[in-house]
Design a protein around this motif. Structure first.
Motif, PDB file in Angstrom:
ATOM      1  N   ARG A   1     -15.863   7.381   1.432  1.00 27.56           N
ATOM      2  CA  ARG A   1     -14.783   6.963   0.522  1.00 27.56           C
ATOM      3  C   ARG A   1     -15.380   6.476  -0.814  1.00 27.56           C
ATOM      4  O   ARG A   1     -14.984   5.445  -1.331  1.00 27.56           O
ATOM      5  CB  ARG A   1     -13.931   5.866   1.149  1.00 27.56           C
ATOM      6  CG  ARG A   1     -12.494   5.900   0.641  1.00 27.56           C
ATOM      7  CD  ARG A   1     -11.726   4.650   0.989  1.00 27.56           C
ATOM      8  NE  ARG A   1     -10.318   4.797   0.610  1.00 27.56           N
ATOM      9  CZ  ARG A   1      -9.495   3.790   0.391  1.00 27.56           C
ATOM     10  NH1 ARG A   1      -9.894   2.550   0.560  1.00 27.56           N
ATOM     11  NH2 ARG A   1      -8.253   4.013   0.045  1.00 27.56           N
TER      12      ARG A   1
ATOM     13  N   GLY B   1      -7.829   1.375   9.023  1.00 32.34           N
ATOM     14  CA  GLY B   1      -6.959   1.286  10.197  1.00 32.34           C
ATOM     15  C   GLY B   1      -7.740   0.642  11.325  1.00 32.34           C
ATOM     16  O   GLY B   1      -8.395  -0.368  11.133  1.00 32.34           O
TER      17      GLY B   1
ATOM     18  N   LYS C   1      -5.960  -9.598   4.123  1.00 33.45           N
ATOM     19  CA  LYS C   1      -6.277  -8.381   4.888  1.00 33.45           C
ATOM     20  C   LYS C   1      -7.712  -8.010   4.519  1.00 33.45           C
ATOM     21  O   LYS C   1      -8.005  -7.704   3.365  1.00 33.45           O
ATOM     22  CB  LYS C   1      -5.297  -7.275   4.490  1.00 33.45           C
ATOM     23  CG  LYS C   1      -5.570  -5.935   5.162  1.00 33.45           C
ATOM     24  CD  LYS C   1      -4.441  -4.968   4.814  1.00 33.45           C
ATOM     25  CE  LYS C   1      -4.741  -3.543   5.210  1.00 33.45           C
ATOM     26  NZ  LYS C   1      -3.757  -2.603   4.667  1.00 33.45           N
TER      27      LYS C   1
ATOM     28  N   PHE D   1      -2.243   2.550  -5.552  1.00 31.59           N
ATOM     29  CA  PHE D   1      -2.965   1.790  -6.594  1.00 31.59           C
ATOM     30  C   PHE D   1      -2.084   1.427  -7.790  1.00 31.59           C
ATOM     31  O   PHE D   1      -2.498   0.679  -8.667  1.00 31.59           O
ATOM     32  CB  PHE D   1      -4.168   2.602  -7.091  1.00 31.59           C
ATOM     33  CG  PHE D   1      -5.240   2.757  -6.039  1.00 31.59           C
ATOM     34  CD1 PHE D   1      -6.110   1.709  -5.764  1.00 31.59           C
ATOM     35  CD2 PHE D   1      -5.379   3.928  -5.326  1.00 31.59           C
ATOM     36  CE1 PHE D   1      -7.099   1.831  -4.796  1.00 31.59           C
ATOM     37  CE2 PHE D   1      -6.357   4.062  -4.354  1.00 31.59           C
ATOM     38  CZ  PHE D   1      -7.227   3.019  -4.085  1.00 31.59           C
TER      39      PHE D   1
ATOM     40  N   ASP E   1      -4.597  -2.954  -2.022  1.00 31.12           N
ATOM     41  CA  ASP E   1      -5.680  -2.519  -2.907  1.00 31.12           C
ATOM     42  C   ASP E   1      -5.195  -2.332  -4.358  1.00 31.12           C
ATOM     43  O   ASP E   1      -4.014  -2.092  -4.597  1.00 31.12           O
ATOM     44  CB  ASP E   1      -6.194  -1.179  -2.353  1.00 31.12           C
ATOM     45  CG  ASP E   1      -7.585  -0.859  -2.841  1.00 31.12           C
ATOM     46  OD1 ASP E   1      -8.084  -1.553  -3.728  1.00 31.12           O
ATOM     47  OD2 ASP E   1      -8.158   0.115  -2.322  1.00 31.12           O
TER      48      ASP E   1
ATOM     49  N   ARG F   1      -9.925  -0.988 -10.842  1.00 27.68           N
ATOM     50  CA  ARG F   1      -9.677  -0.111  -9.701  1.00 27.68           C
ATOM     51  C   ARG F   1      -8.277   0.529  -9.788  1.00 27.68           C
ATOM     52  O   ARG F   1      -7.265  -0.113  -9.504  1.00 27.68           O
ATOM     53  CB  ARG F   1      -9.810  -0.897  -8.410  1.00 27.68           C
ATOM     54  CG  ARG F   1      -9.814  -0.012  -7.162  1.00 27.68           C
ATOM     55  CD  ARG F   1     -10.494  -0.729  -6.043  1.00 27.68           C
ATOM     56  NE  ARG F   1     -10.248  -0.159  -4.731  1.00 27.68           N
ATOM     57  CZ  ARG F   1     -11.089   0.680  -4.138  1.00 27.68           C
ATOM     58  NH1 ARG F   1     -12.196   1.084  -4.729  1.00 27.68           N
ATOM     59  NH2 ARG F   1     -10.811   1.129  -2.925  1.00 27.68           N
TER      60      ARG F   1
ATOM     61  N   ASN G   1     -13.989   0.208   4.819  1.00 26.75           N
ATOM     62  CA  ASN G   1     -13.495   1.581   4.852  1.00 26.75           C
ATOM     63  C   ASN G   1     -14.526   2.694   4.953  1.00 26.75           C
ATOM     64  O   ASN G   1     -14.264   3.811   4.490  1.00 26.75           O
ATOM     65  CB  ASN G   1     -12.617   1.816   3.618  1.00 26.75           C
ATOM     66  CG  ASN G   1     -11.216   1.285   3.841  1.00 26.75           C
ATOM     67  OD1 ASN G   1     -10.656   1.479   4.912  1.00 26.75           O
ATOM     68  ND2 ASN G   1     -10.666   0.599   2.859  1.00 26.75           N
TER      69      ASN G   1
ATOM     70  N   TRP H   1       0.815  -1.220   0.000  1.00 33.44           N
ATOM     71  CA  TRP H   1       0.000   0.000   0.000  1.00 33.44           C
ATOM     72  C   TRP H   1       0.854   1.279   0.000  1.00 33.44           C
ATOM     73  O   TRP H   1       0.912   2.000  -0.977  1.00 33.44           O
ATOM     74  CB  TRP H   1      -0.996  -0.039   1.165  1.00 33.44           C
ATOM     75  CG  TRP H   1      -1.917   1.156   1.206  1.00 33.44           C
ATOM     76  CD1 TRP H   1      -2.027   2.057   2.230  1.00 33.44           C
ATOM     77  CD2 TRP H   1      -2.845   1.585   0.198  1.00 33.44           C
ATOM     78  NE1 TRP H   1      -2.967   3.008   1.925  1.00 33.44           N
ATOM     79  CE2 TRP H   1      -3.483   2.743   0.682  1.00 33.44           C
ATOM     80  CE3 TRP H   1      -3.189   1.103  -1.071  1.00 33.44           C
ATOM     81  CZ2 TRP H   1      -4.438   3.430  -0.059  1.00 33.44           C
ATOM     82  CZ3 TRP H   1      -4.162   1.791  -1.806  1.00 33.44           C
ATOM     83  CH2 TRP H   1      -4.769   2.938  -1.298  1.00 33.44           C
TER      84      TRP H   1
HETATM   85  C1  GLA Z   1      -7.567   1.381   4.056  1.00 31.15           C
HETATM   86  C2  GLA Z   1      -6.559   0.598   4.869  1.00 31.15           C
HETATM   87  C3  GLA Z   1      -5.188   0.779   4.249  1.00 31.15           C
HETATM   88  C4  GLA Z   1      -5.202   0.332   2.810  1.00 31.15           C
HETATM   89  C5  GLA Z   1      -6.287   1.063   2.043  1.00 31.15           C
HETATM   90  C6  GLA Z   1      -6.463   0.510   0.655  1.00 31.15           C
HETATM   91  O1  GLA Z   1      -7.378   2.728   4.180  1.00 31.15           O
HETATM   92  O2  GLA Z   1      -6.588   0.976   6.202  1.00 31.15           O
HETATM   93  O3  GLA Z   1      -4.212   0.074   4.984  1.00 31.15           O
HETATM   94  O4  GLA Z   1      -5.412  -1.063   2.754  1.00 31.15           O
HETATM   95  O5  GLA Z   1      -7.544   0.969   2.705  1.00 31.15           O
HETATM   96  O6  GLA Z   1      -7.448   1.163  -0.041  1.00 31.15           O
END
Ligand code: GLA
Length: 816
Positions: free
Chosen positions: A477, A563, A510, A375, A401, A407, A514, A370
């Motif tokens: 978001r 987070g 993970k 991206f 992501d 995306r 969000n 990340w």
């Molecule tokens: C959130 C997560 C990050 C990351 C982004 C990806 O903000 O907390 O660690 O994975 O999404 O879009």
């Protein structure tokens, strides 16, 4: 151990007692929760199941004890309500109770609020029966703690179910208590069932407006409630409030998740309780939705603590024969201050909440894409990052992501869980193969609860997104939430994730989430059931998480919600670790992680070393500090290793090697906050320990520092060394000119060349002493740089610098 004597119930753990009894009226009166009422010997006798020790004398003593603990009210007080003509002096308002409700004189915060079919809301739950079970039965609809039948009989968890009935209305309330003696934890939950009464309308409905998980009454006021608050990338700030009258509330009101605004973990303590001394209660909920924890007090005599599902916006409807269960509340008590309570919580989370194949395994070091490239990923760049990580000894590669649908930013494709072949030719399988061929594990990021308007899924099923028909939906978001109250949508999430997780050798996932909730509504629920939406969402989510973790038992799952926005015990029942915060700045992270440490062990907190300047704060910190802070959670790296110099990569390799050697202690040991940003972890056998110091601000001419530990064995002889920090010539700026024959210009060519050639390292500590000296007196660290003088052994401790100290017990010949 749970015992029953006459009308009294004792829930006993190694160091705590919880006692209540049944009043002649049938109400459950709470008598005590706190430090153990019996000595170790009587505890051992109780758990030995040897009934012979219960002599006539012992029974006399027990009776006398209960009598002595029971309040005496011979008359109804002032304008309080007398419960009944038969029990005239019983005023529920001035008794400590196991559960309370409105309408019969207890006018304090209720445990339960019901609306009966006739519109009345007075509840009168009286004792009916009890069962003590030798096995812990899980909740039926929600995740809950479990027990693997402790190693010894004394550690065997047990359960007590108290059944109460409100006969007039045909409702049954079960109060469920479980004792986990090994870690001094008692859990509580409750279940309401509408049985109905004879002659009652078959369509009658009871509305549950609140059903708390626990209630603890205290015959005292002025307790301090500590809770943890924040927001995105700024989680877990500790807040204290003393309740002398009125109410102190910790709640997530409407976010729809346990939340960064208010974590469900809270503590109650005396205002004088410190980290290591004094009474401290810890409370948490095994739940991920909106929650409510309140400490109220009526100015004299007593306080009440309740916790459970947030009652605002909630109502549940029960037809005859239906039940509703509250989430499980977790309760800990310690006389050894916040630290003592935290260690009970940590052990409980590690043994009775987290589960599965990763529970007792050391967690792998990882590299996450990340903050390395956001991206902007493709197979080549990811494999290059993995190669660099491999060189550093990192074990797990995580593609974050940006790998699916189209995306390229956060505006599209959530819901379309198929690979973007342009970025990843050959799909996940090809990438996973390339990573595993390097000798690394492979993992990836998903956000399965979400849907973008710009997605094939939304185009096919617009009604799957949570929204109120005919009204515009507010976004977070740029995304909407899938209506997980609906079974067919849960099934879609399960099947699409199963495809992703089996599309290559996936060892880690993970699981992100969000946004918080708005416009709550399900088209599948009738108008009166819309107040059930939020809880039904979590029942749906838990079903999904349960199915997937069962189908992929070898995958290490890490929860995440922008987070640490959904850091709770509900998630930890499925995923053994959670990303702690989107803030990777080590100085902020140290505060955030300290916040988590009150209720959660470090092994549950994902923690990464990122780039400098930090992406969230633009603060500049050195690599050592970033590593030292991150190593107190599950260590990962989240920066573009390919852009680092060979020197930096070599340093990271050294960090990773060091961490691998010590992670067993860090992840499974006993944790102590030492104050002032310091902490340490001691292995269970006390043979090894790791300590940490962070310098938050630096002043000159302060050359002395004492490192005082906690938790080492006073009689064991230890050898303390340190992770040796790296220094560079540049760190000394123009000061270097006081030592060099030629002038060295800052950032000039000479400085750059010299910096490459001259390798400098920080001080090396080498101290041997008994644990008693380390714990009680503290040891003097090397002279710190203070503006005058410098040698190789000077401790350069600038603002933002940190140190990691390790302790090893010497041979037993040194044992005193
Ligand atoms: C959130 C997560 C990050 C990351 C982004 C990806 O903000 O907390 O660690 O994975 O999404 O879009």
């Amino acid at each position: 151990m749970i015992t029953f004597h006459k009308n009294a119930f004792l829930i006993q753990t190694r160091h705590t007692s919880y006692l209540f009894h049944v009043l002649p009226s049938g109400h459950l009166e709470h008598l005590y929760y706190g430090h153990t009422l019996s000595g170790v010997k009587s505890y051992e006798k109780i758990v030995s199941h040897d009934r012979n020790w219960i002599t006539a004398k012992a029974i006399e003593v027990m009776d006398a004890n209960i009598r002595a603990m029971t309040p005496v009210h011979s008359f109804a007080n002032g304008n309080m309500i007398s419960y009944s003509d038969d029990a005239e002096s019983l005023c529920l308002e001035n008794r400590c109770l196991e559960m309370s409700s409105f309408g019969k004189g207890d006018i304090r915060e209720p445990f339960i609020e019901l609306v009966y079919p006739d519109g009345s809301s007075t509840c009168d739950f009286l004792y009916d029966s009890y069962v003590i079970k030798d096995e812990i039965e899980p909740l039926e609809t929600l995740p809950s703690a479990y027990d693997e039948n402790g190693i010894s009989e004394a550690d065997h968890a047990q359960q007590l179910v108290m059944t109460l009935k409100d006969k007039k209305h045909g409702t049954v309330l079960e109060l469920i208590y479980s004792a986990f003696p090994d870690c001094d934890i008692i859990t509580r939950s409750s279940k309401i069932t509408f049985v109905g009464t004879e002659g009652q309308d078959e369509d009658a409905v009871v509305t549950v407006q609140r059903l708390m998980s626990t209630q603890v009454d205290f015959y005292r006021t002025g307790m301090r409630m500590t809770s943890f608050h924040g927001r995105w990338a700024d989680e877990m700030h500790r807040t204290d409030a003393v309740c002398d009258g009125g109410k102190v509330v910790n709640e997530e009101l409407a976010a729809g998740e346990s939340g960064s605004r208010s974590n469900p973990f809270v503590m109650l303590s005396n205002p004088e309780t410190t980290e290591n001394y004094g009474d401290c209660y810890g409370f948490n909920l095994v739940y991920s939705g909106d929650h409510y924890e309140a400490l109220s007090c009526n100015y004299v005599d007593s306080s009440r603590f309740v916790s459970g599902i947030q009652p605002t916006g909630f109502a549940w409807h029960l037809k005859k024969g239906e039940s509703f269960e509250s989430p499980q509340a977790v309760m800990a008590f310690s006389r050894n201050g916040f630290n003592g309570m935290s260690r009970h919580m940590h052990d409980f989370v590690r043994k009775h909440i987290t589960r599965g194949s990763w529970r007792d395994k050391e967690r792998p070091t990882l590299i996450n894409s990340w903050e390395a490239s956001y991206f902007n990923i493709n197979q080549n760049s990811l494999v290059n990052l993995a190669k660099a990580a491999k060189q550093c000894g990192i074990e797990l590669f995580v593609m974050d992501d940006g790998w699916f649908g189209h995306r390229n930013d956060d505006k599209s494709s959530l819901g379309d869980w198929y690979v973007n072949e342009k970025k990843l030719p050959g799909g996940i399988e090809a990438l996973a193969n390339k990573i595993t061929e390097l000798g690394m594990l492979f993992g990836l990021w998903v956000e399965p609860e979400m849907i973008n308007e710009d997605s094939d899924l939304y185009r096919a099923h617009p009604d799957w997104a949570v929204q109120i028909p005919g009204m515009h939906h507010s976004k977070g978001r740029n995304q909407m939430i899938l209506d997980l109250t609906r079974t067919e949508i849960q099934d879609y999430v399960i099947s699409s994730m199963k495809k992703v997780f089996s599309s290559g050798k996936v060892s880690y996932v993970k699981w992100d989430m969000n946004r918080i909730f708005s416009d709550r509504y399900s088209t599948a629920l009738s108008p009166e059931k819309q107040s059930e939406f939020m809880h039904r969402y979590y029942m749906g989510l838990y079903r999904i998480m349960g199915e997937l973790t069962k189908s992929f038992p070898e995958i290490l799952f890490e929860g995440c919600s922008s987070g640490g926005n959904r850091f709770d015990l509900g998630i930890l029942c499925y995923f053994p670790q959670i990303w702690g915060s989107d803030d990777t700045d080590p100085i902020c992270r140290q505060s955030i992680q300290t916040g988590y440490s009150y209720g959660y062990p470090g092994i549950t907190v994902g923690s990464h070393v990122s780039g400098s300047p930090n992406h969230q704060t633009l603060n500049v910190t050195n690599l050592d500090t970033r590593f030292i802070i991150a190593s107190f959670g599950c260590l990962g790296y989240e920066l573009n290793l390919c852009d680092l110099s060979d020197k930096e990569k070599a340093e990271i390799k050294e960090q990773v090697d060091f961490y691998k050697k010590w992670r067993g202690v860090l992840q499974f040991g006993d944790y102590y906050r030492l104050g002032d940003g310091r902490c340490m972890v001691v292995s269970k056998d006390k043979k090894k320990a790791v300590g940490m110091v962070l310098q938050r601000d630096r002043f000159p001419n302060r050359d002395m520092d004492i490192f005082k530990t906690k938790g080492l064995d006073n009689d064991t002889f230890y050898h303390m060394t340190n992770y040796v920090n790296k220094l560079s010539l540049k760190d000394f700026g123009s000061l270097i000119n006081t030592m060099t024959p030629v002038h060295v210009k800052e950032n000039g060519i000479v400085q750059k060349i010299a910096d490459k050639v001259v390798r400098m390292s920080g001080e090396k500590e080498d101290i041997s002493a008994t644990g008693g000296i380390f714990n009680e007196c503290g040891v003097h660290l090397k002279t710190a740089y203070g503006g005058t003088g410098y040698s190789e052994d000077t401790r350069v401790m600038r603002t933002g610098d940190a140190r990691l100290y390790v302790f090893e017990a010497m041979d037993s010949q040194y044992k005193i």
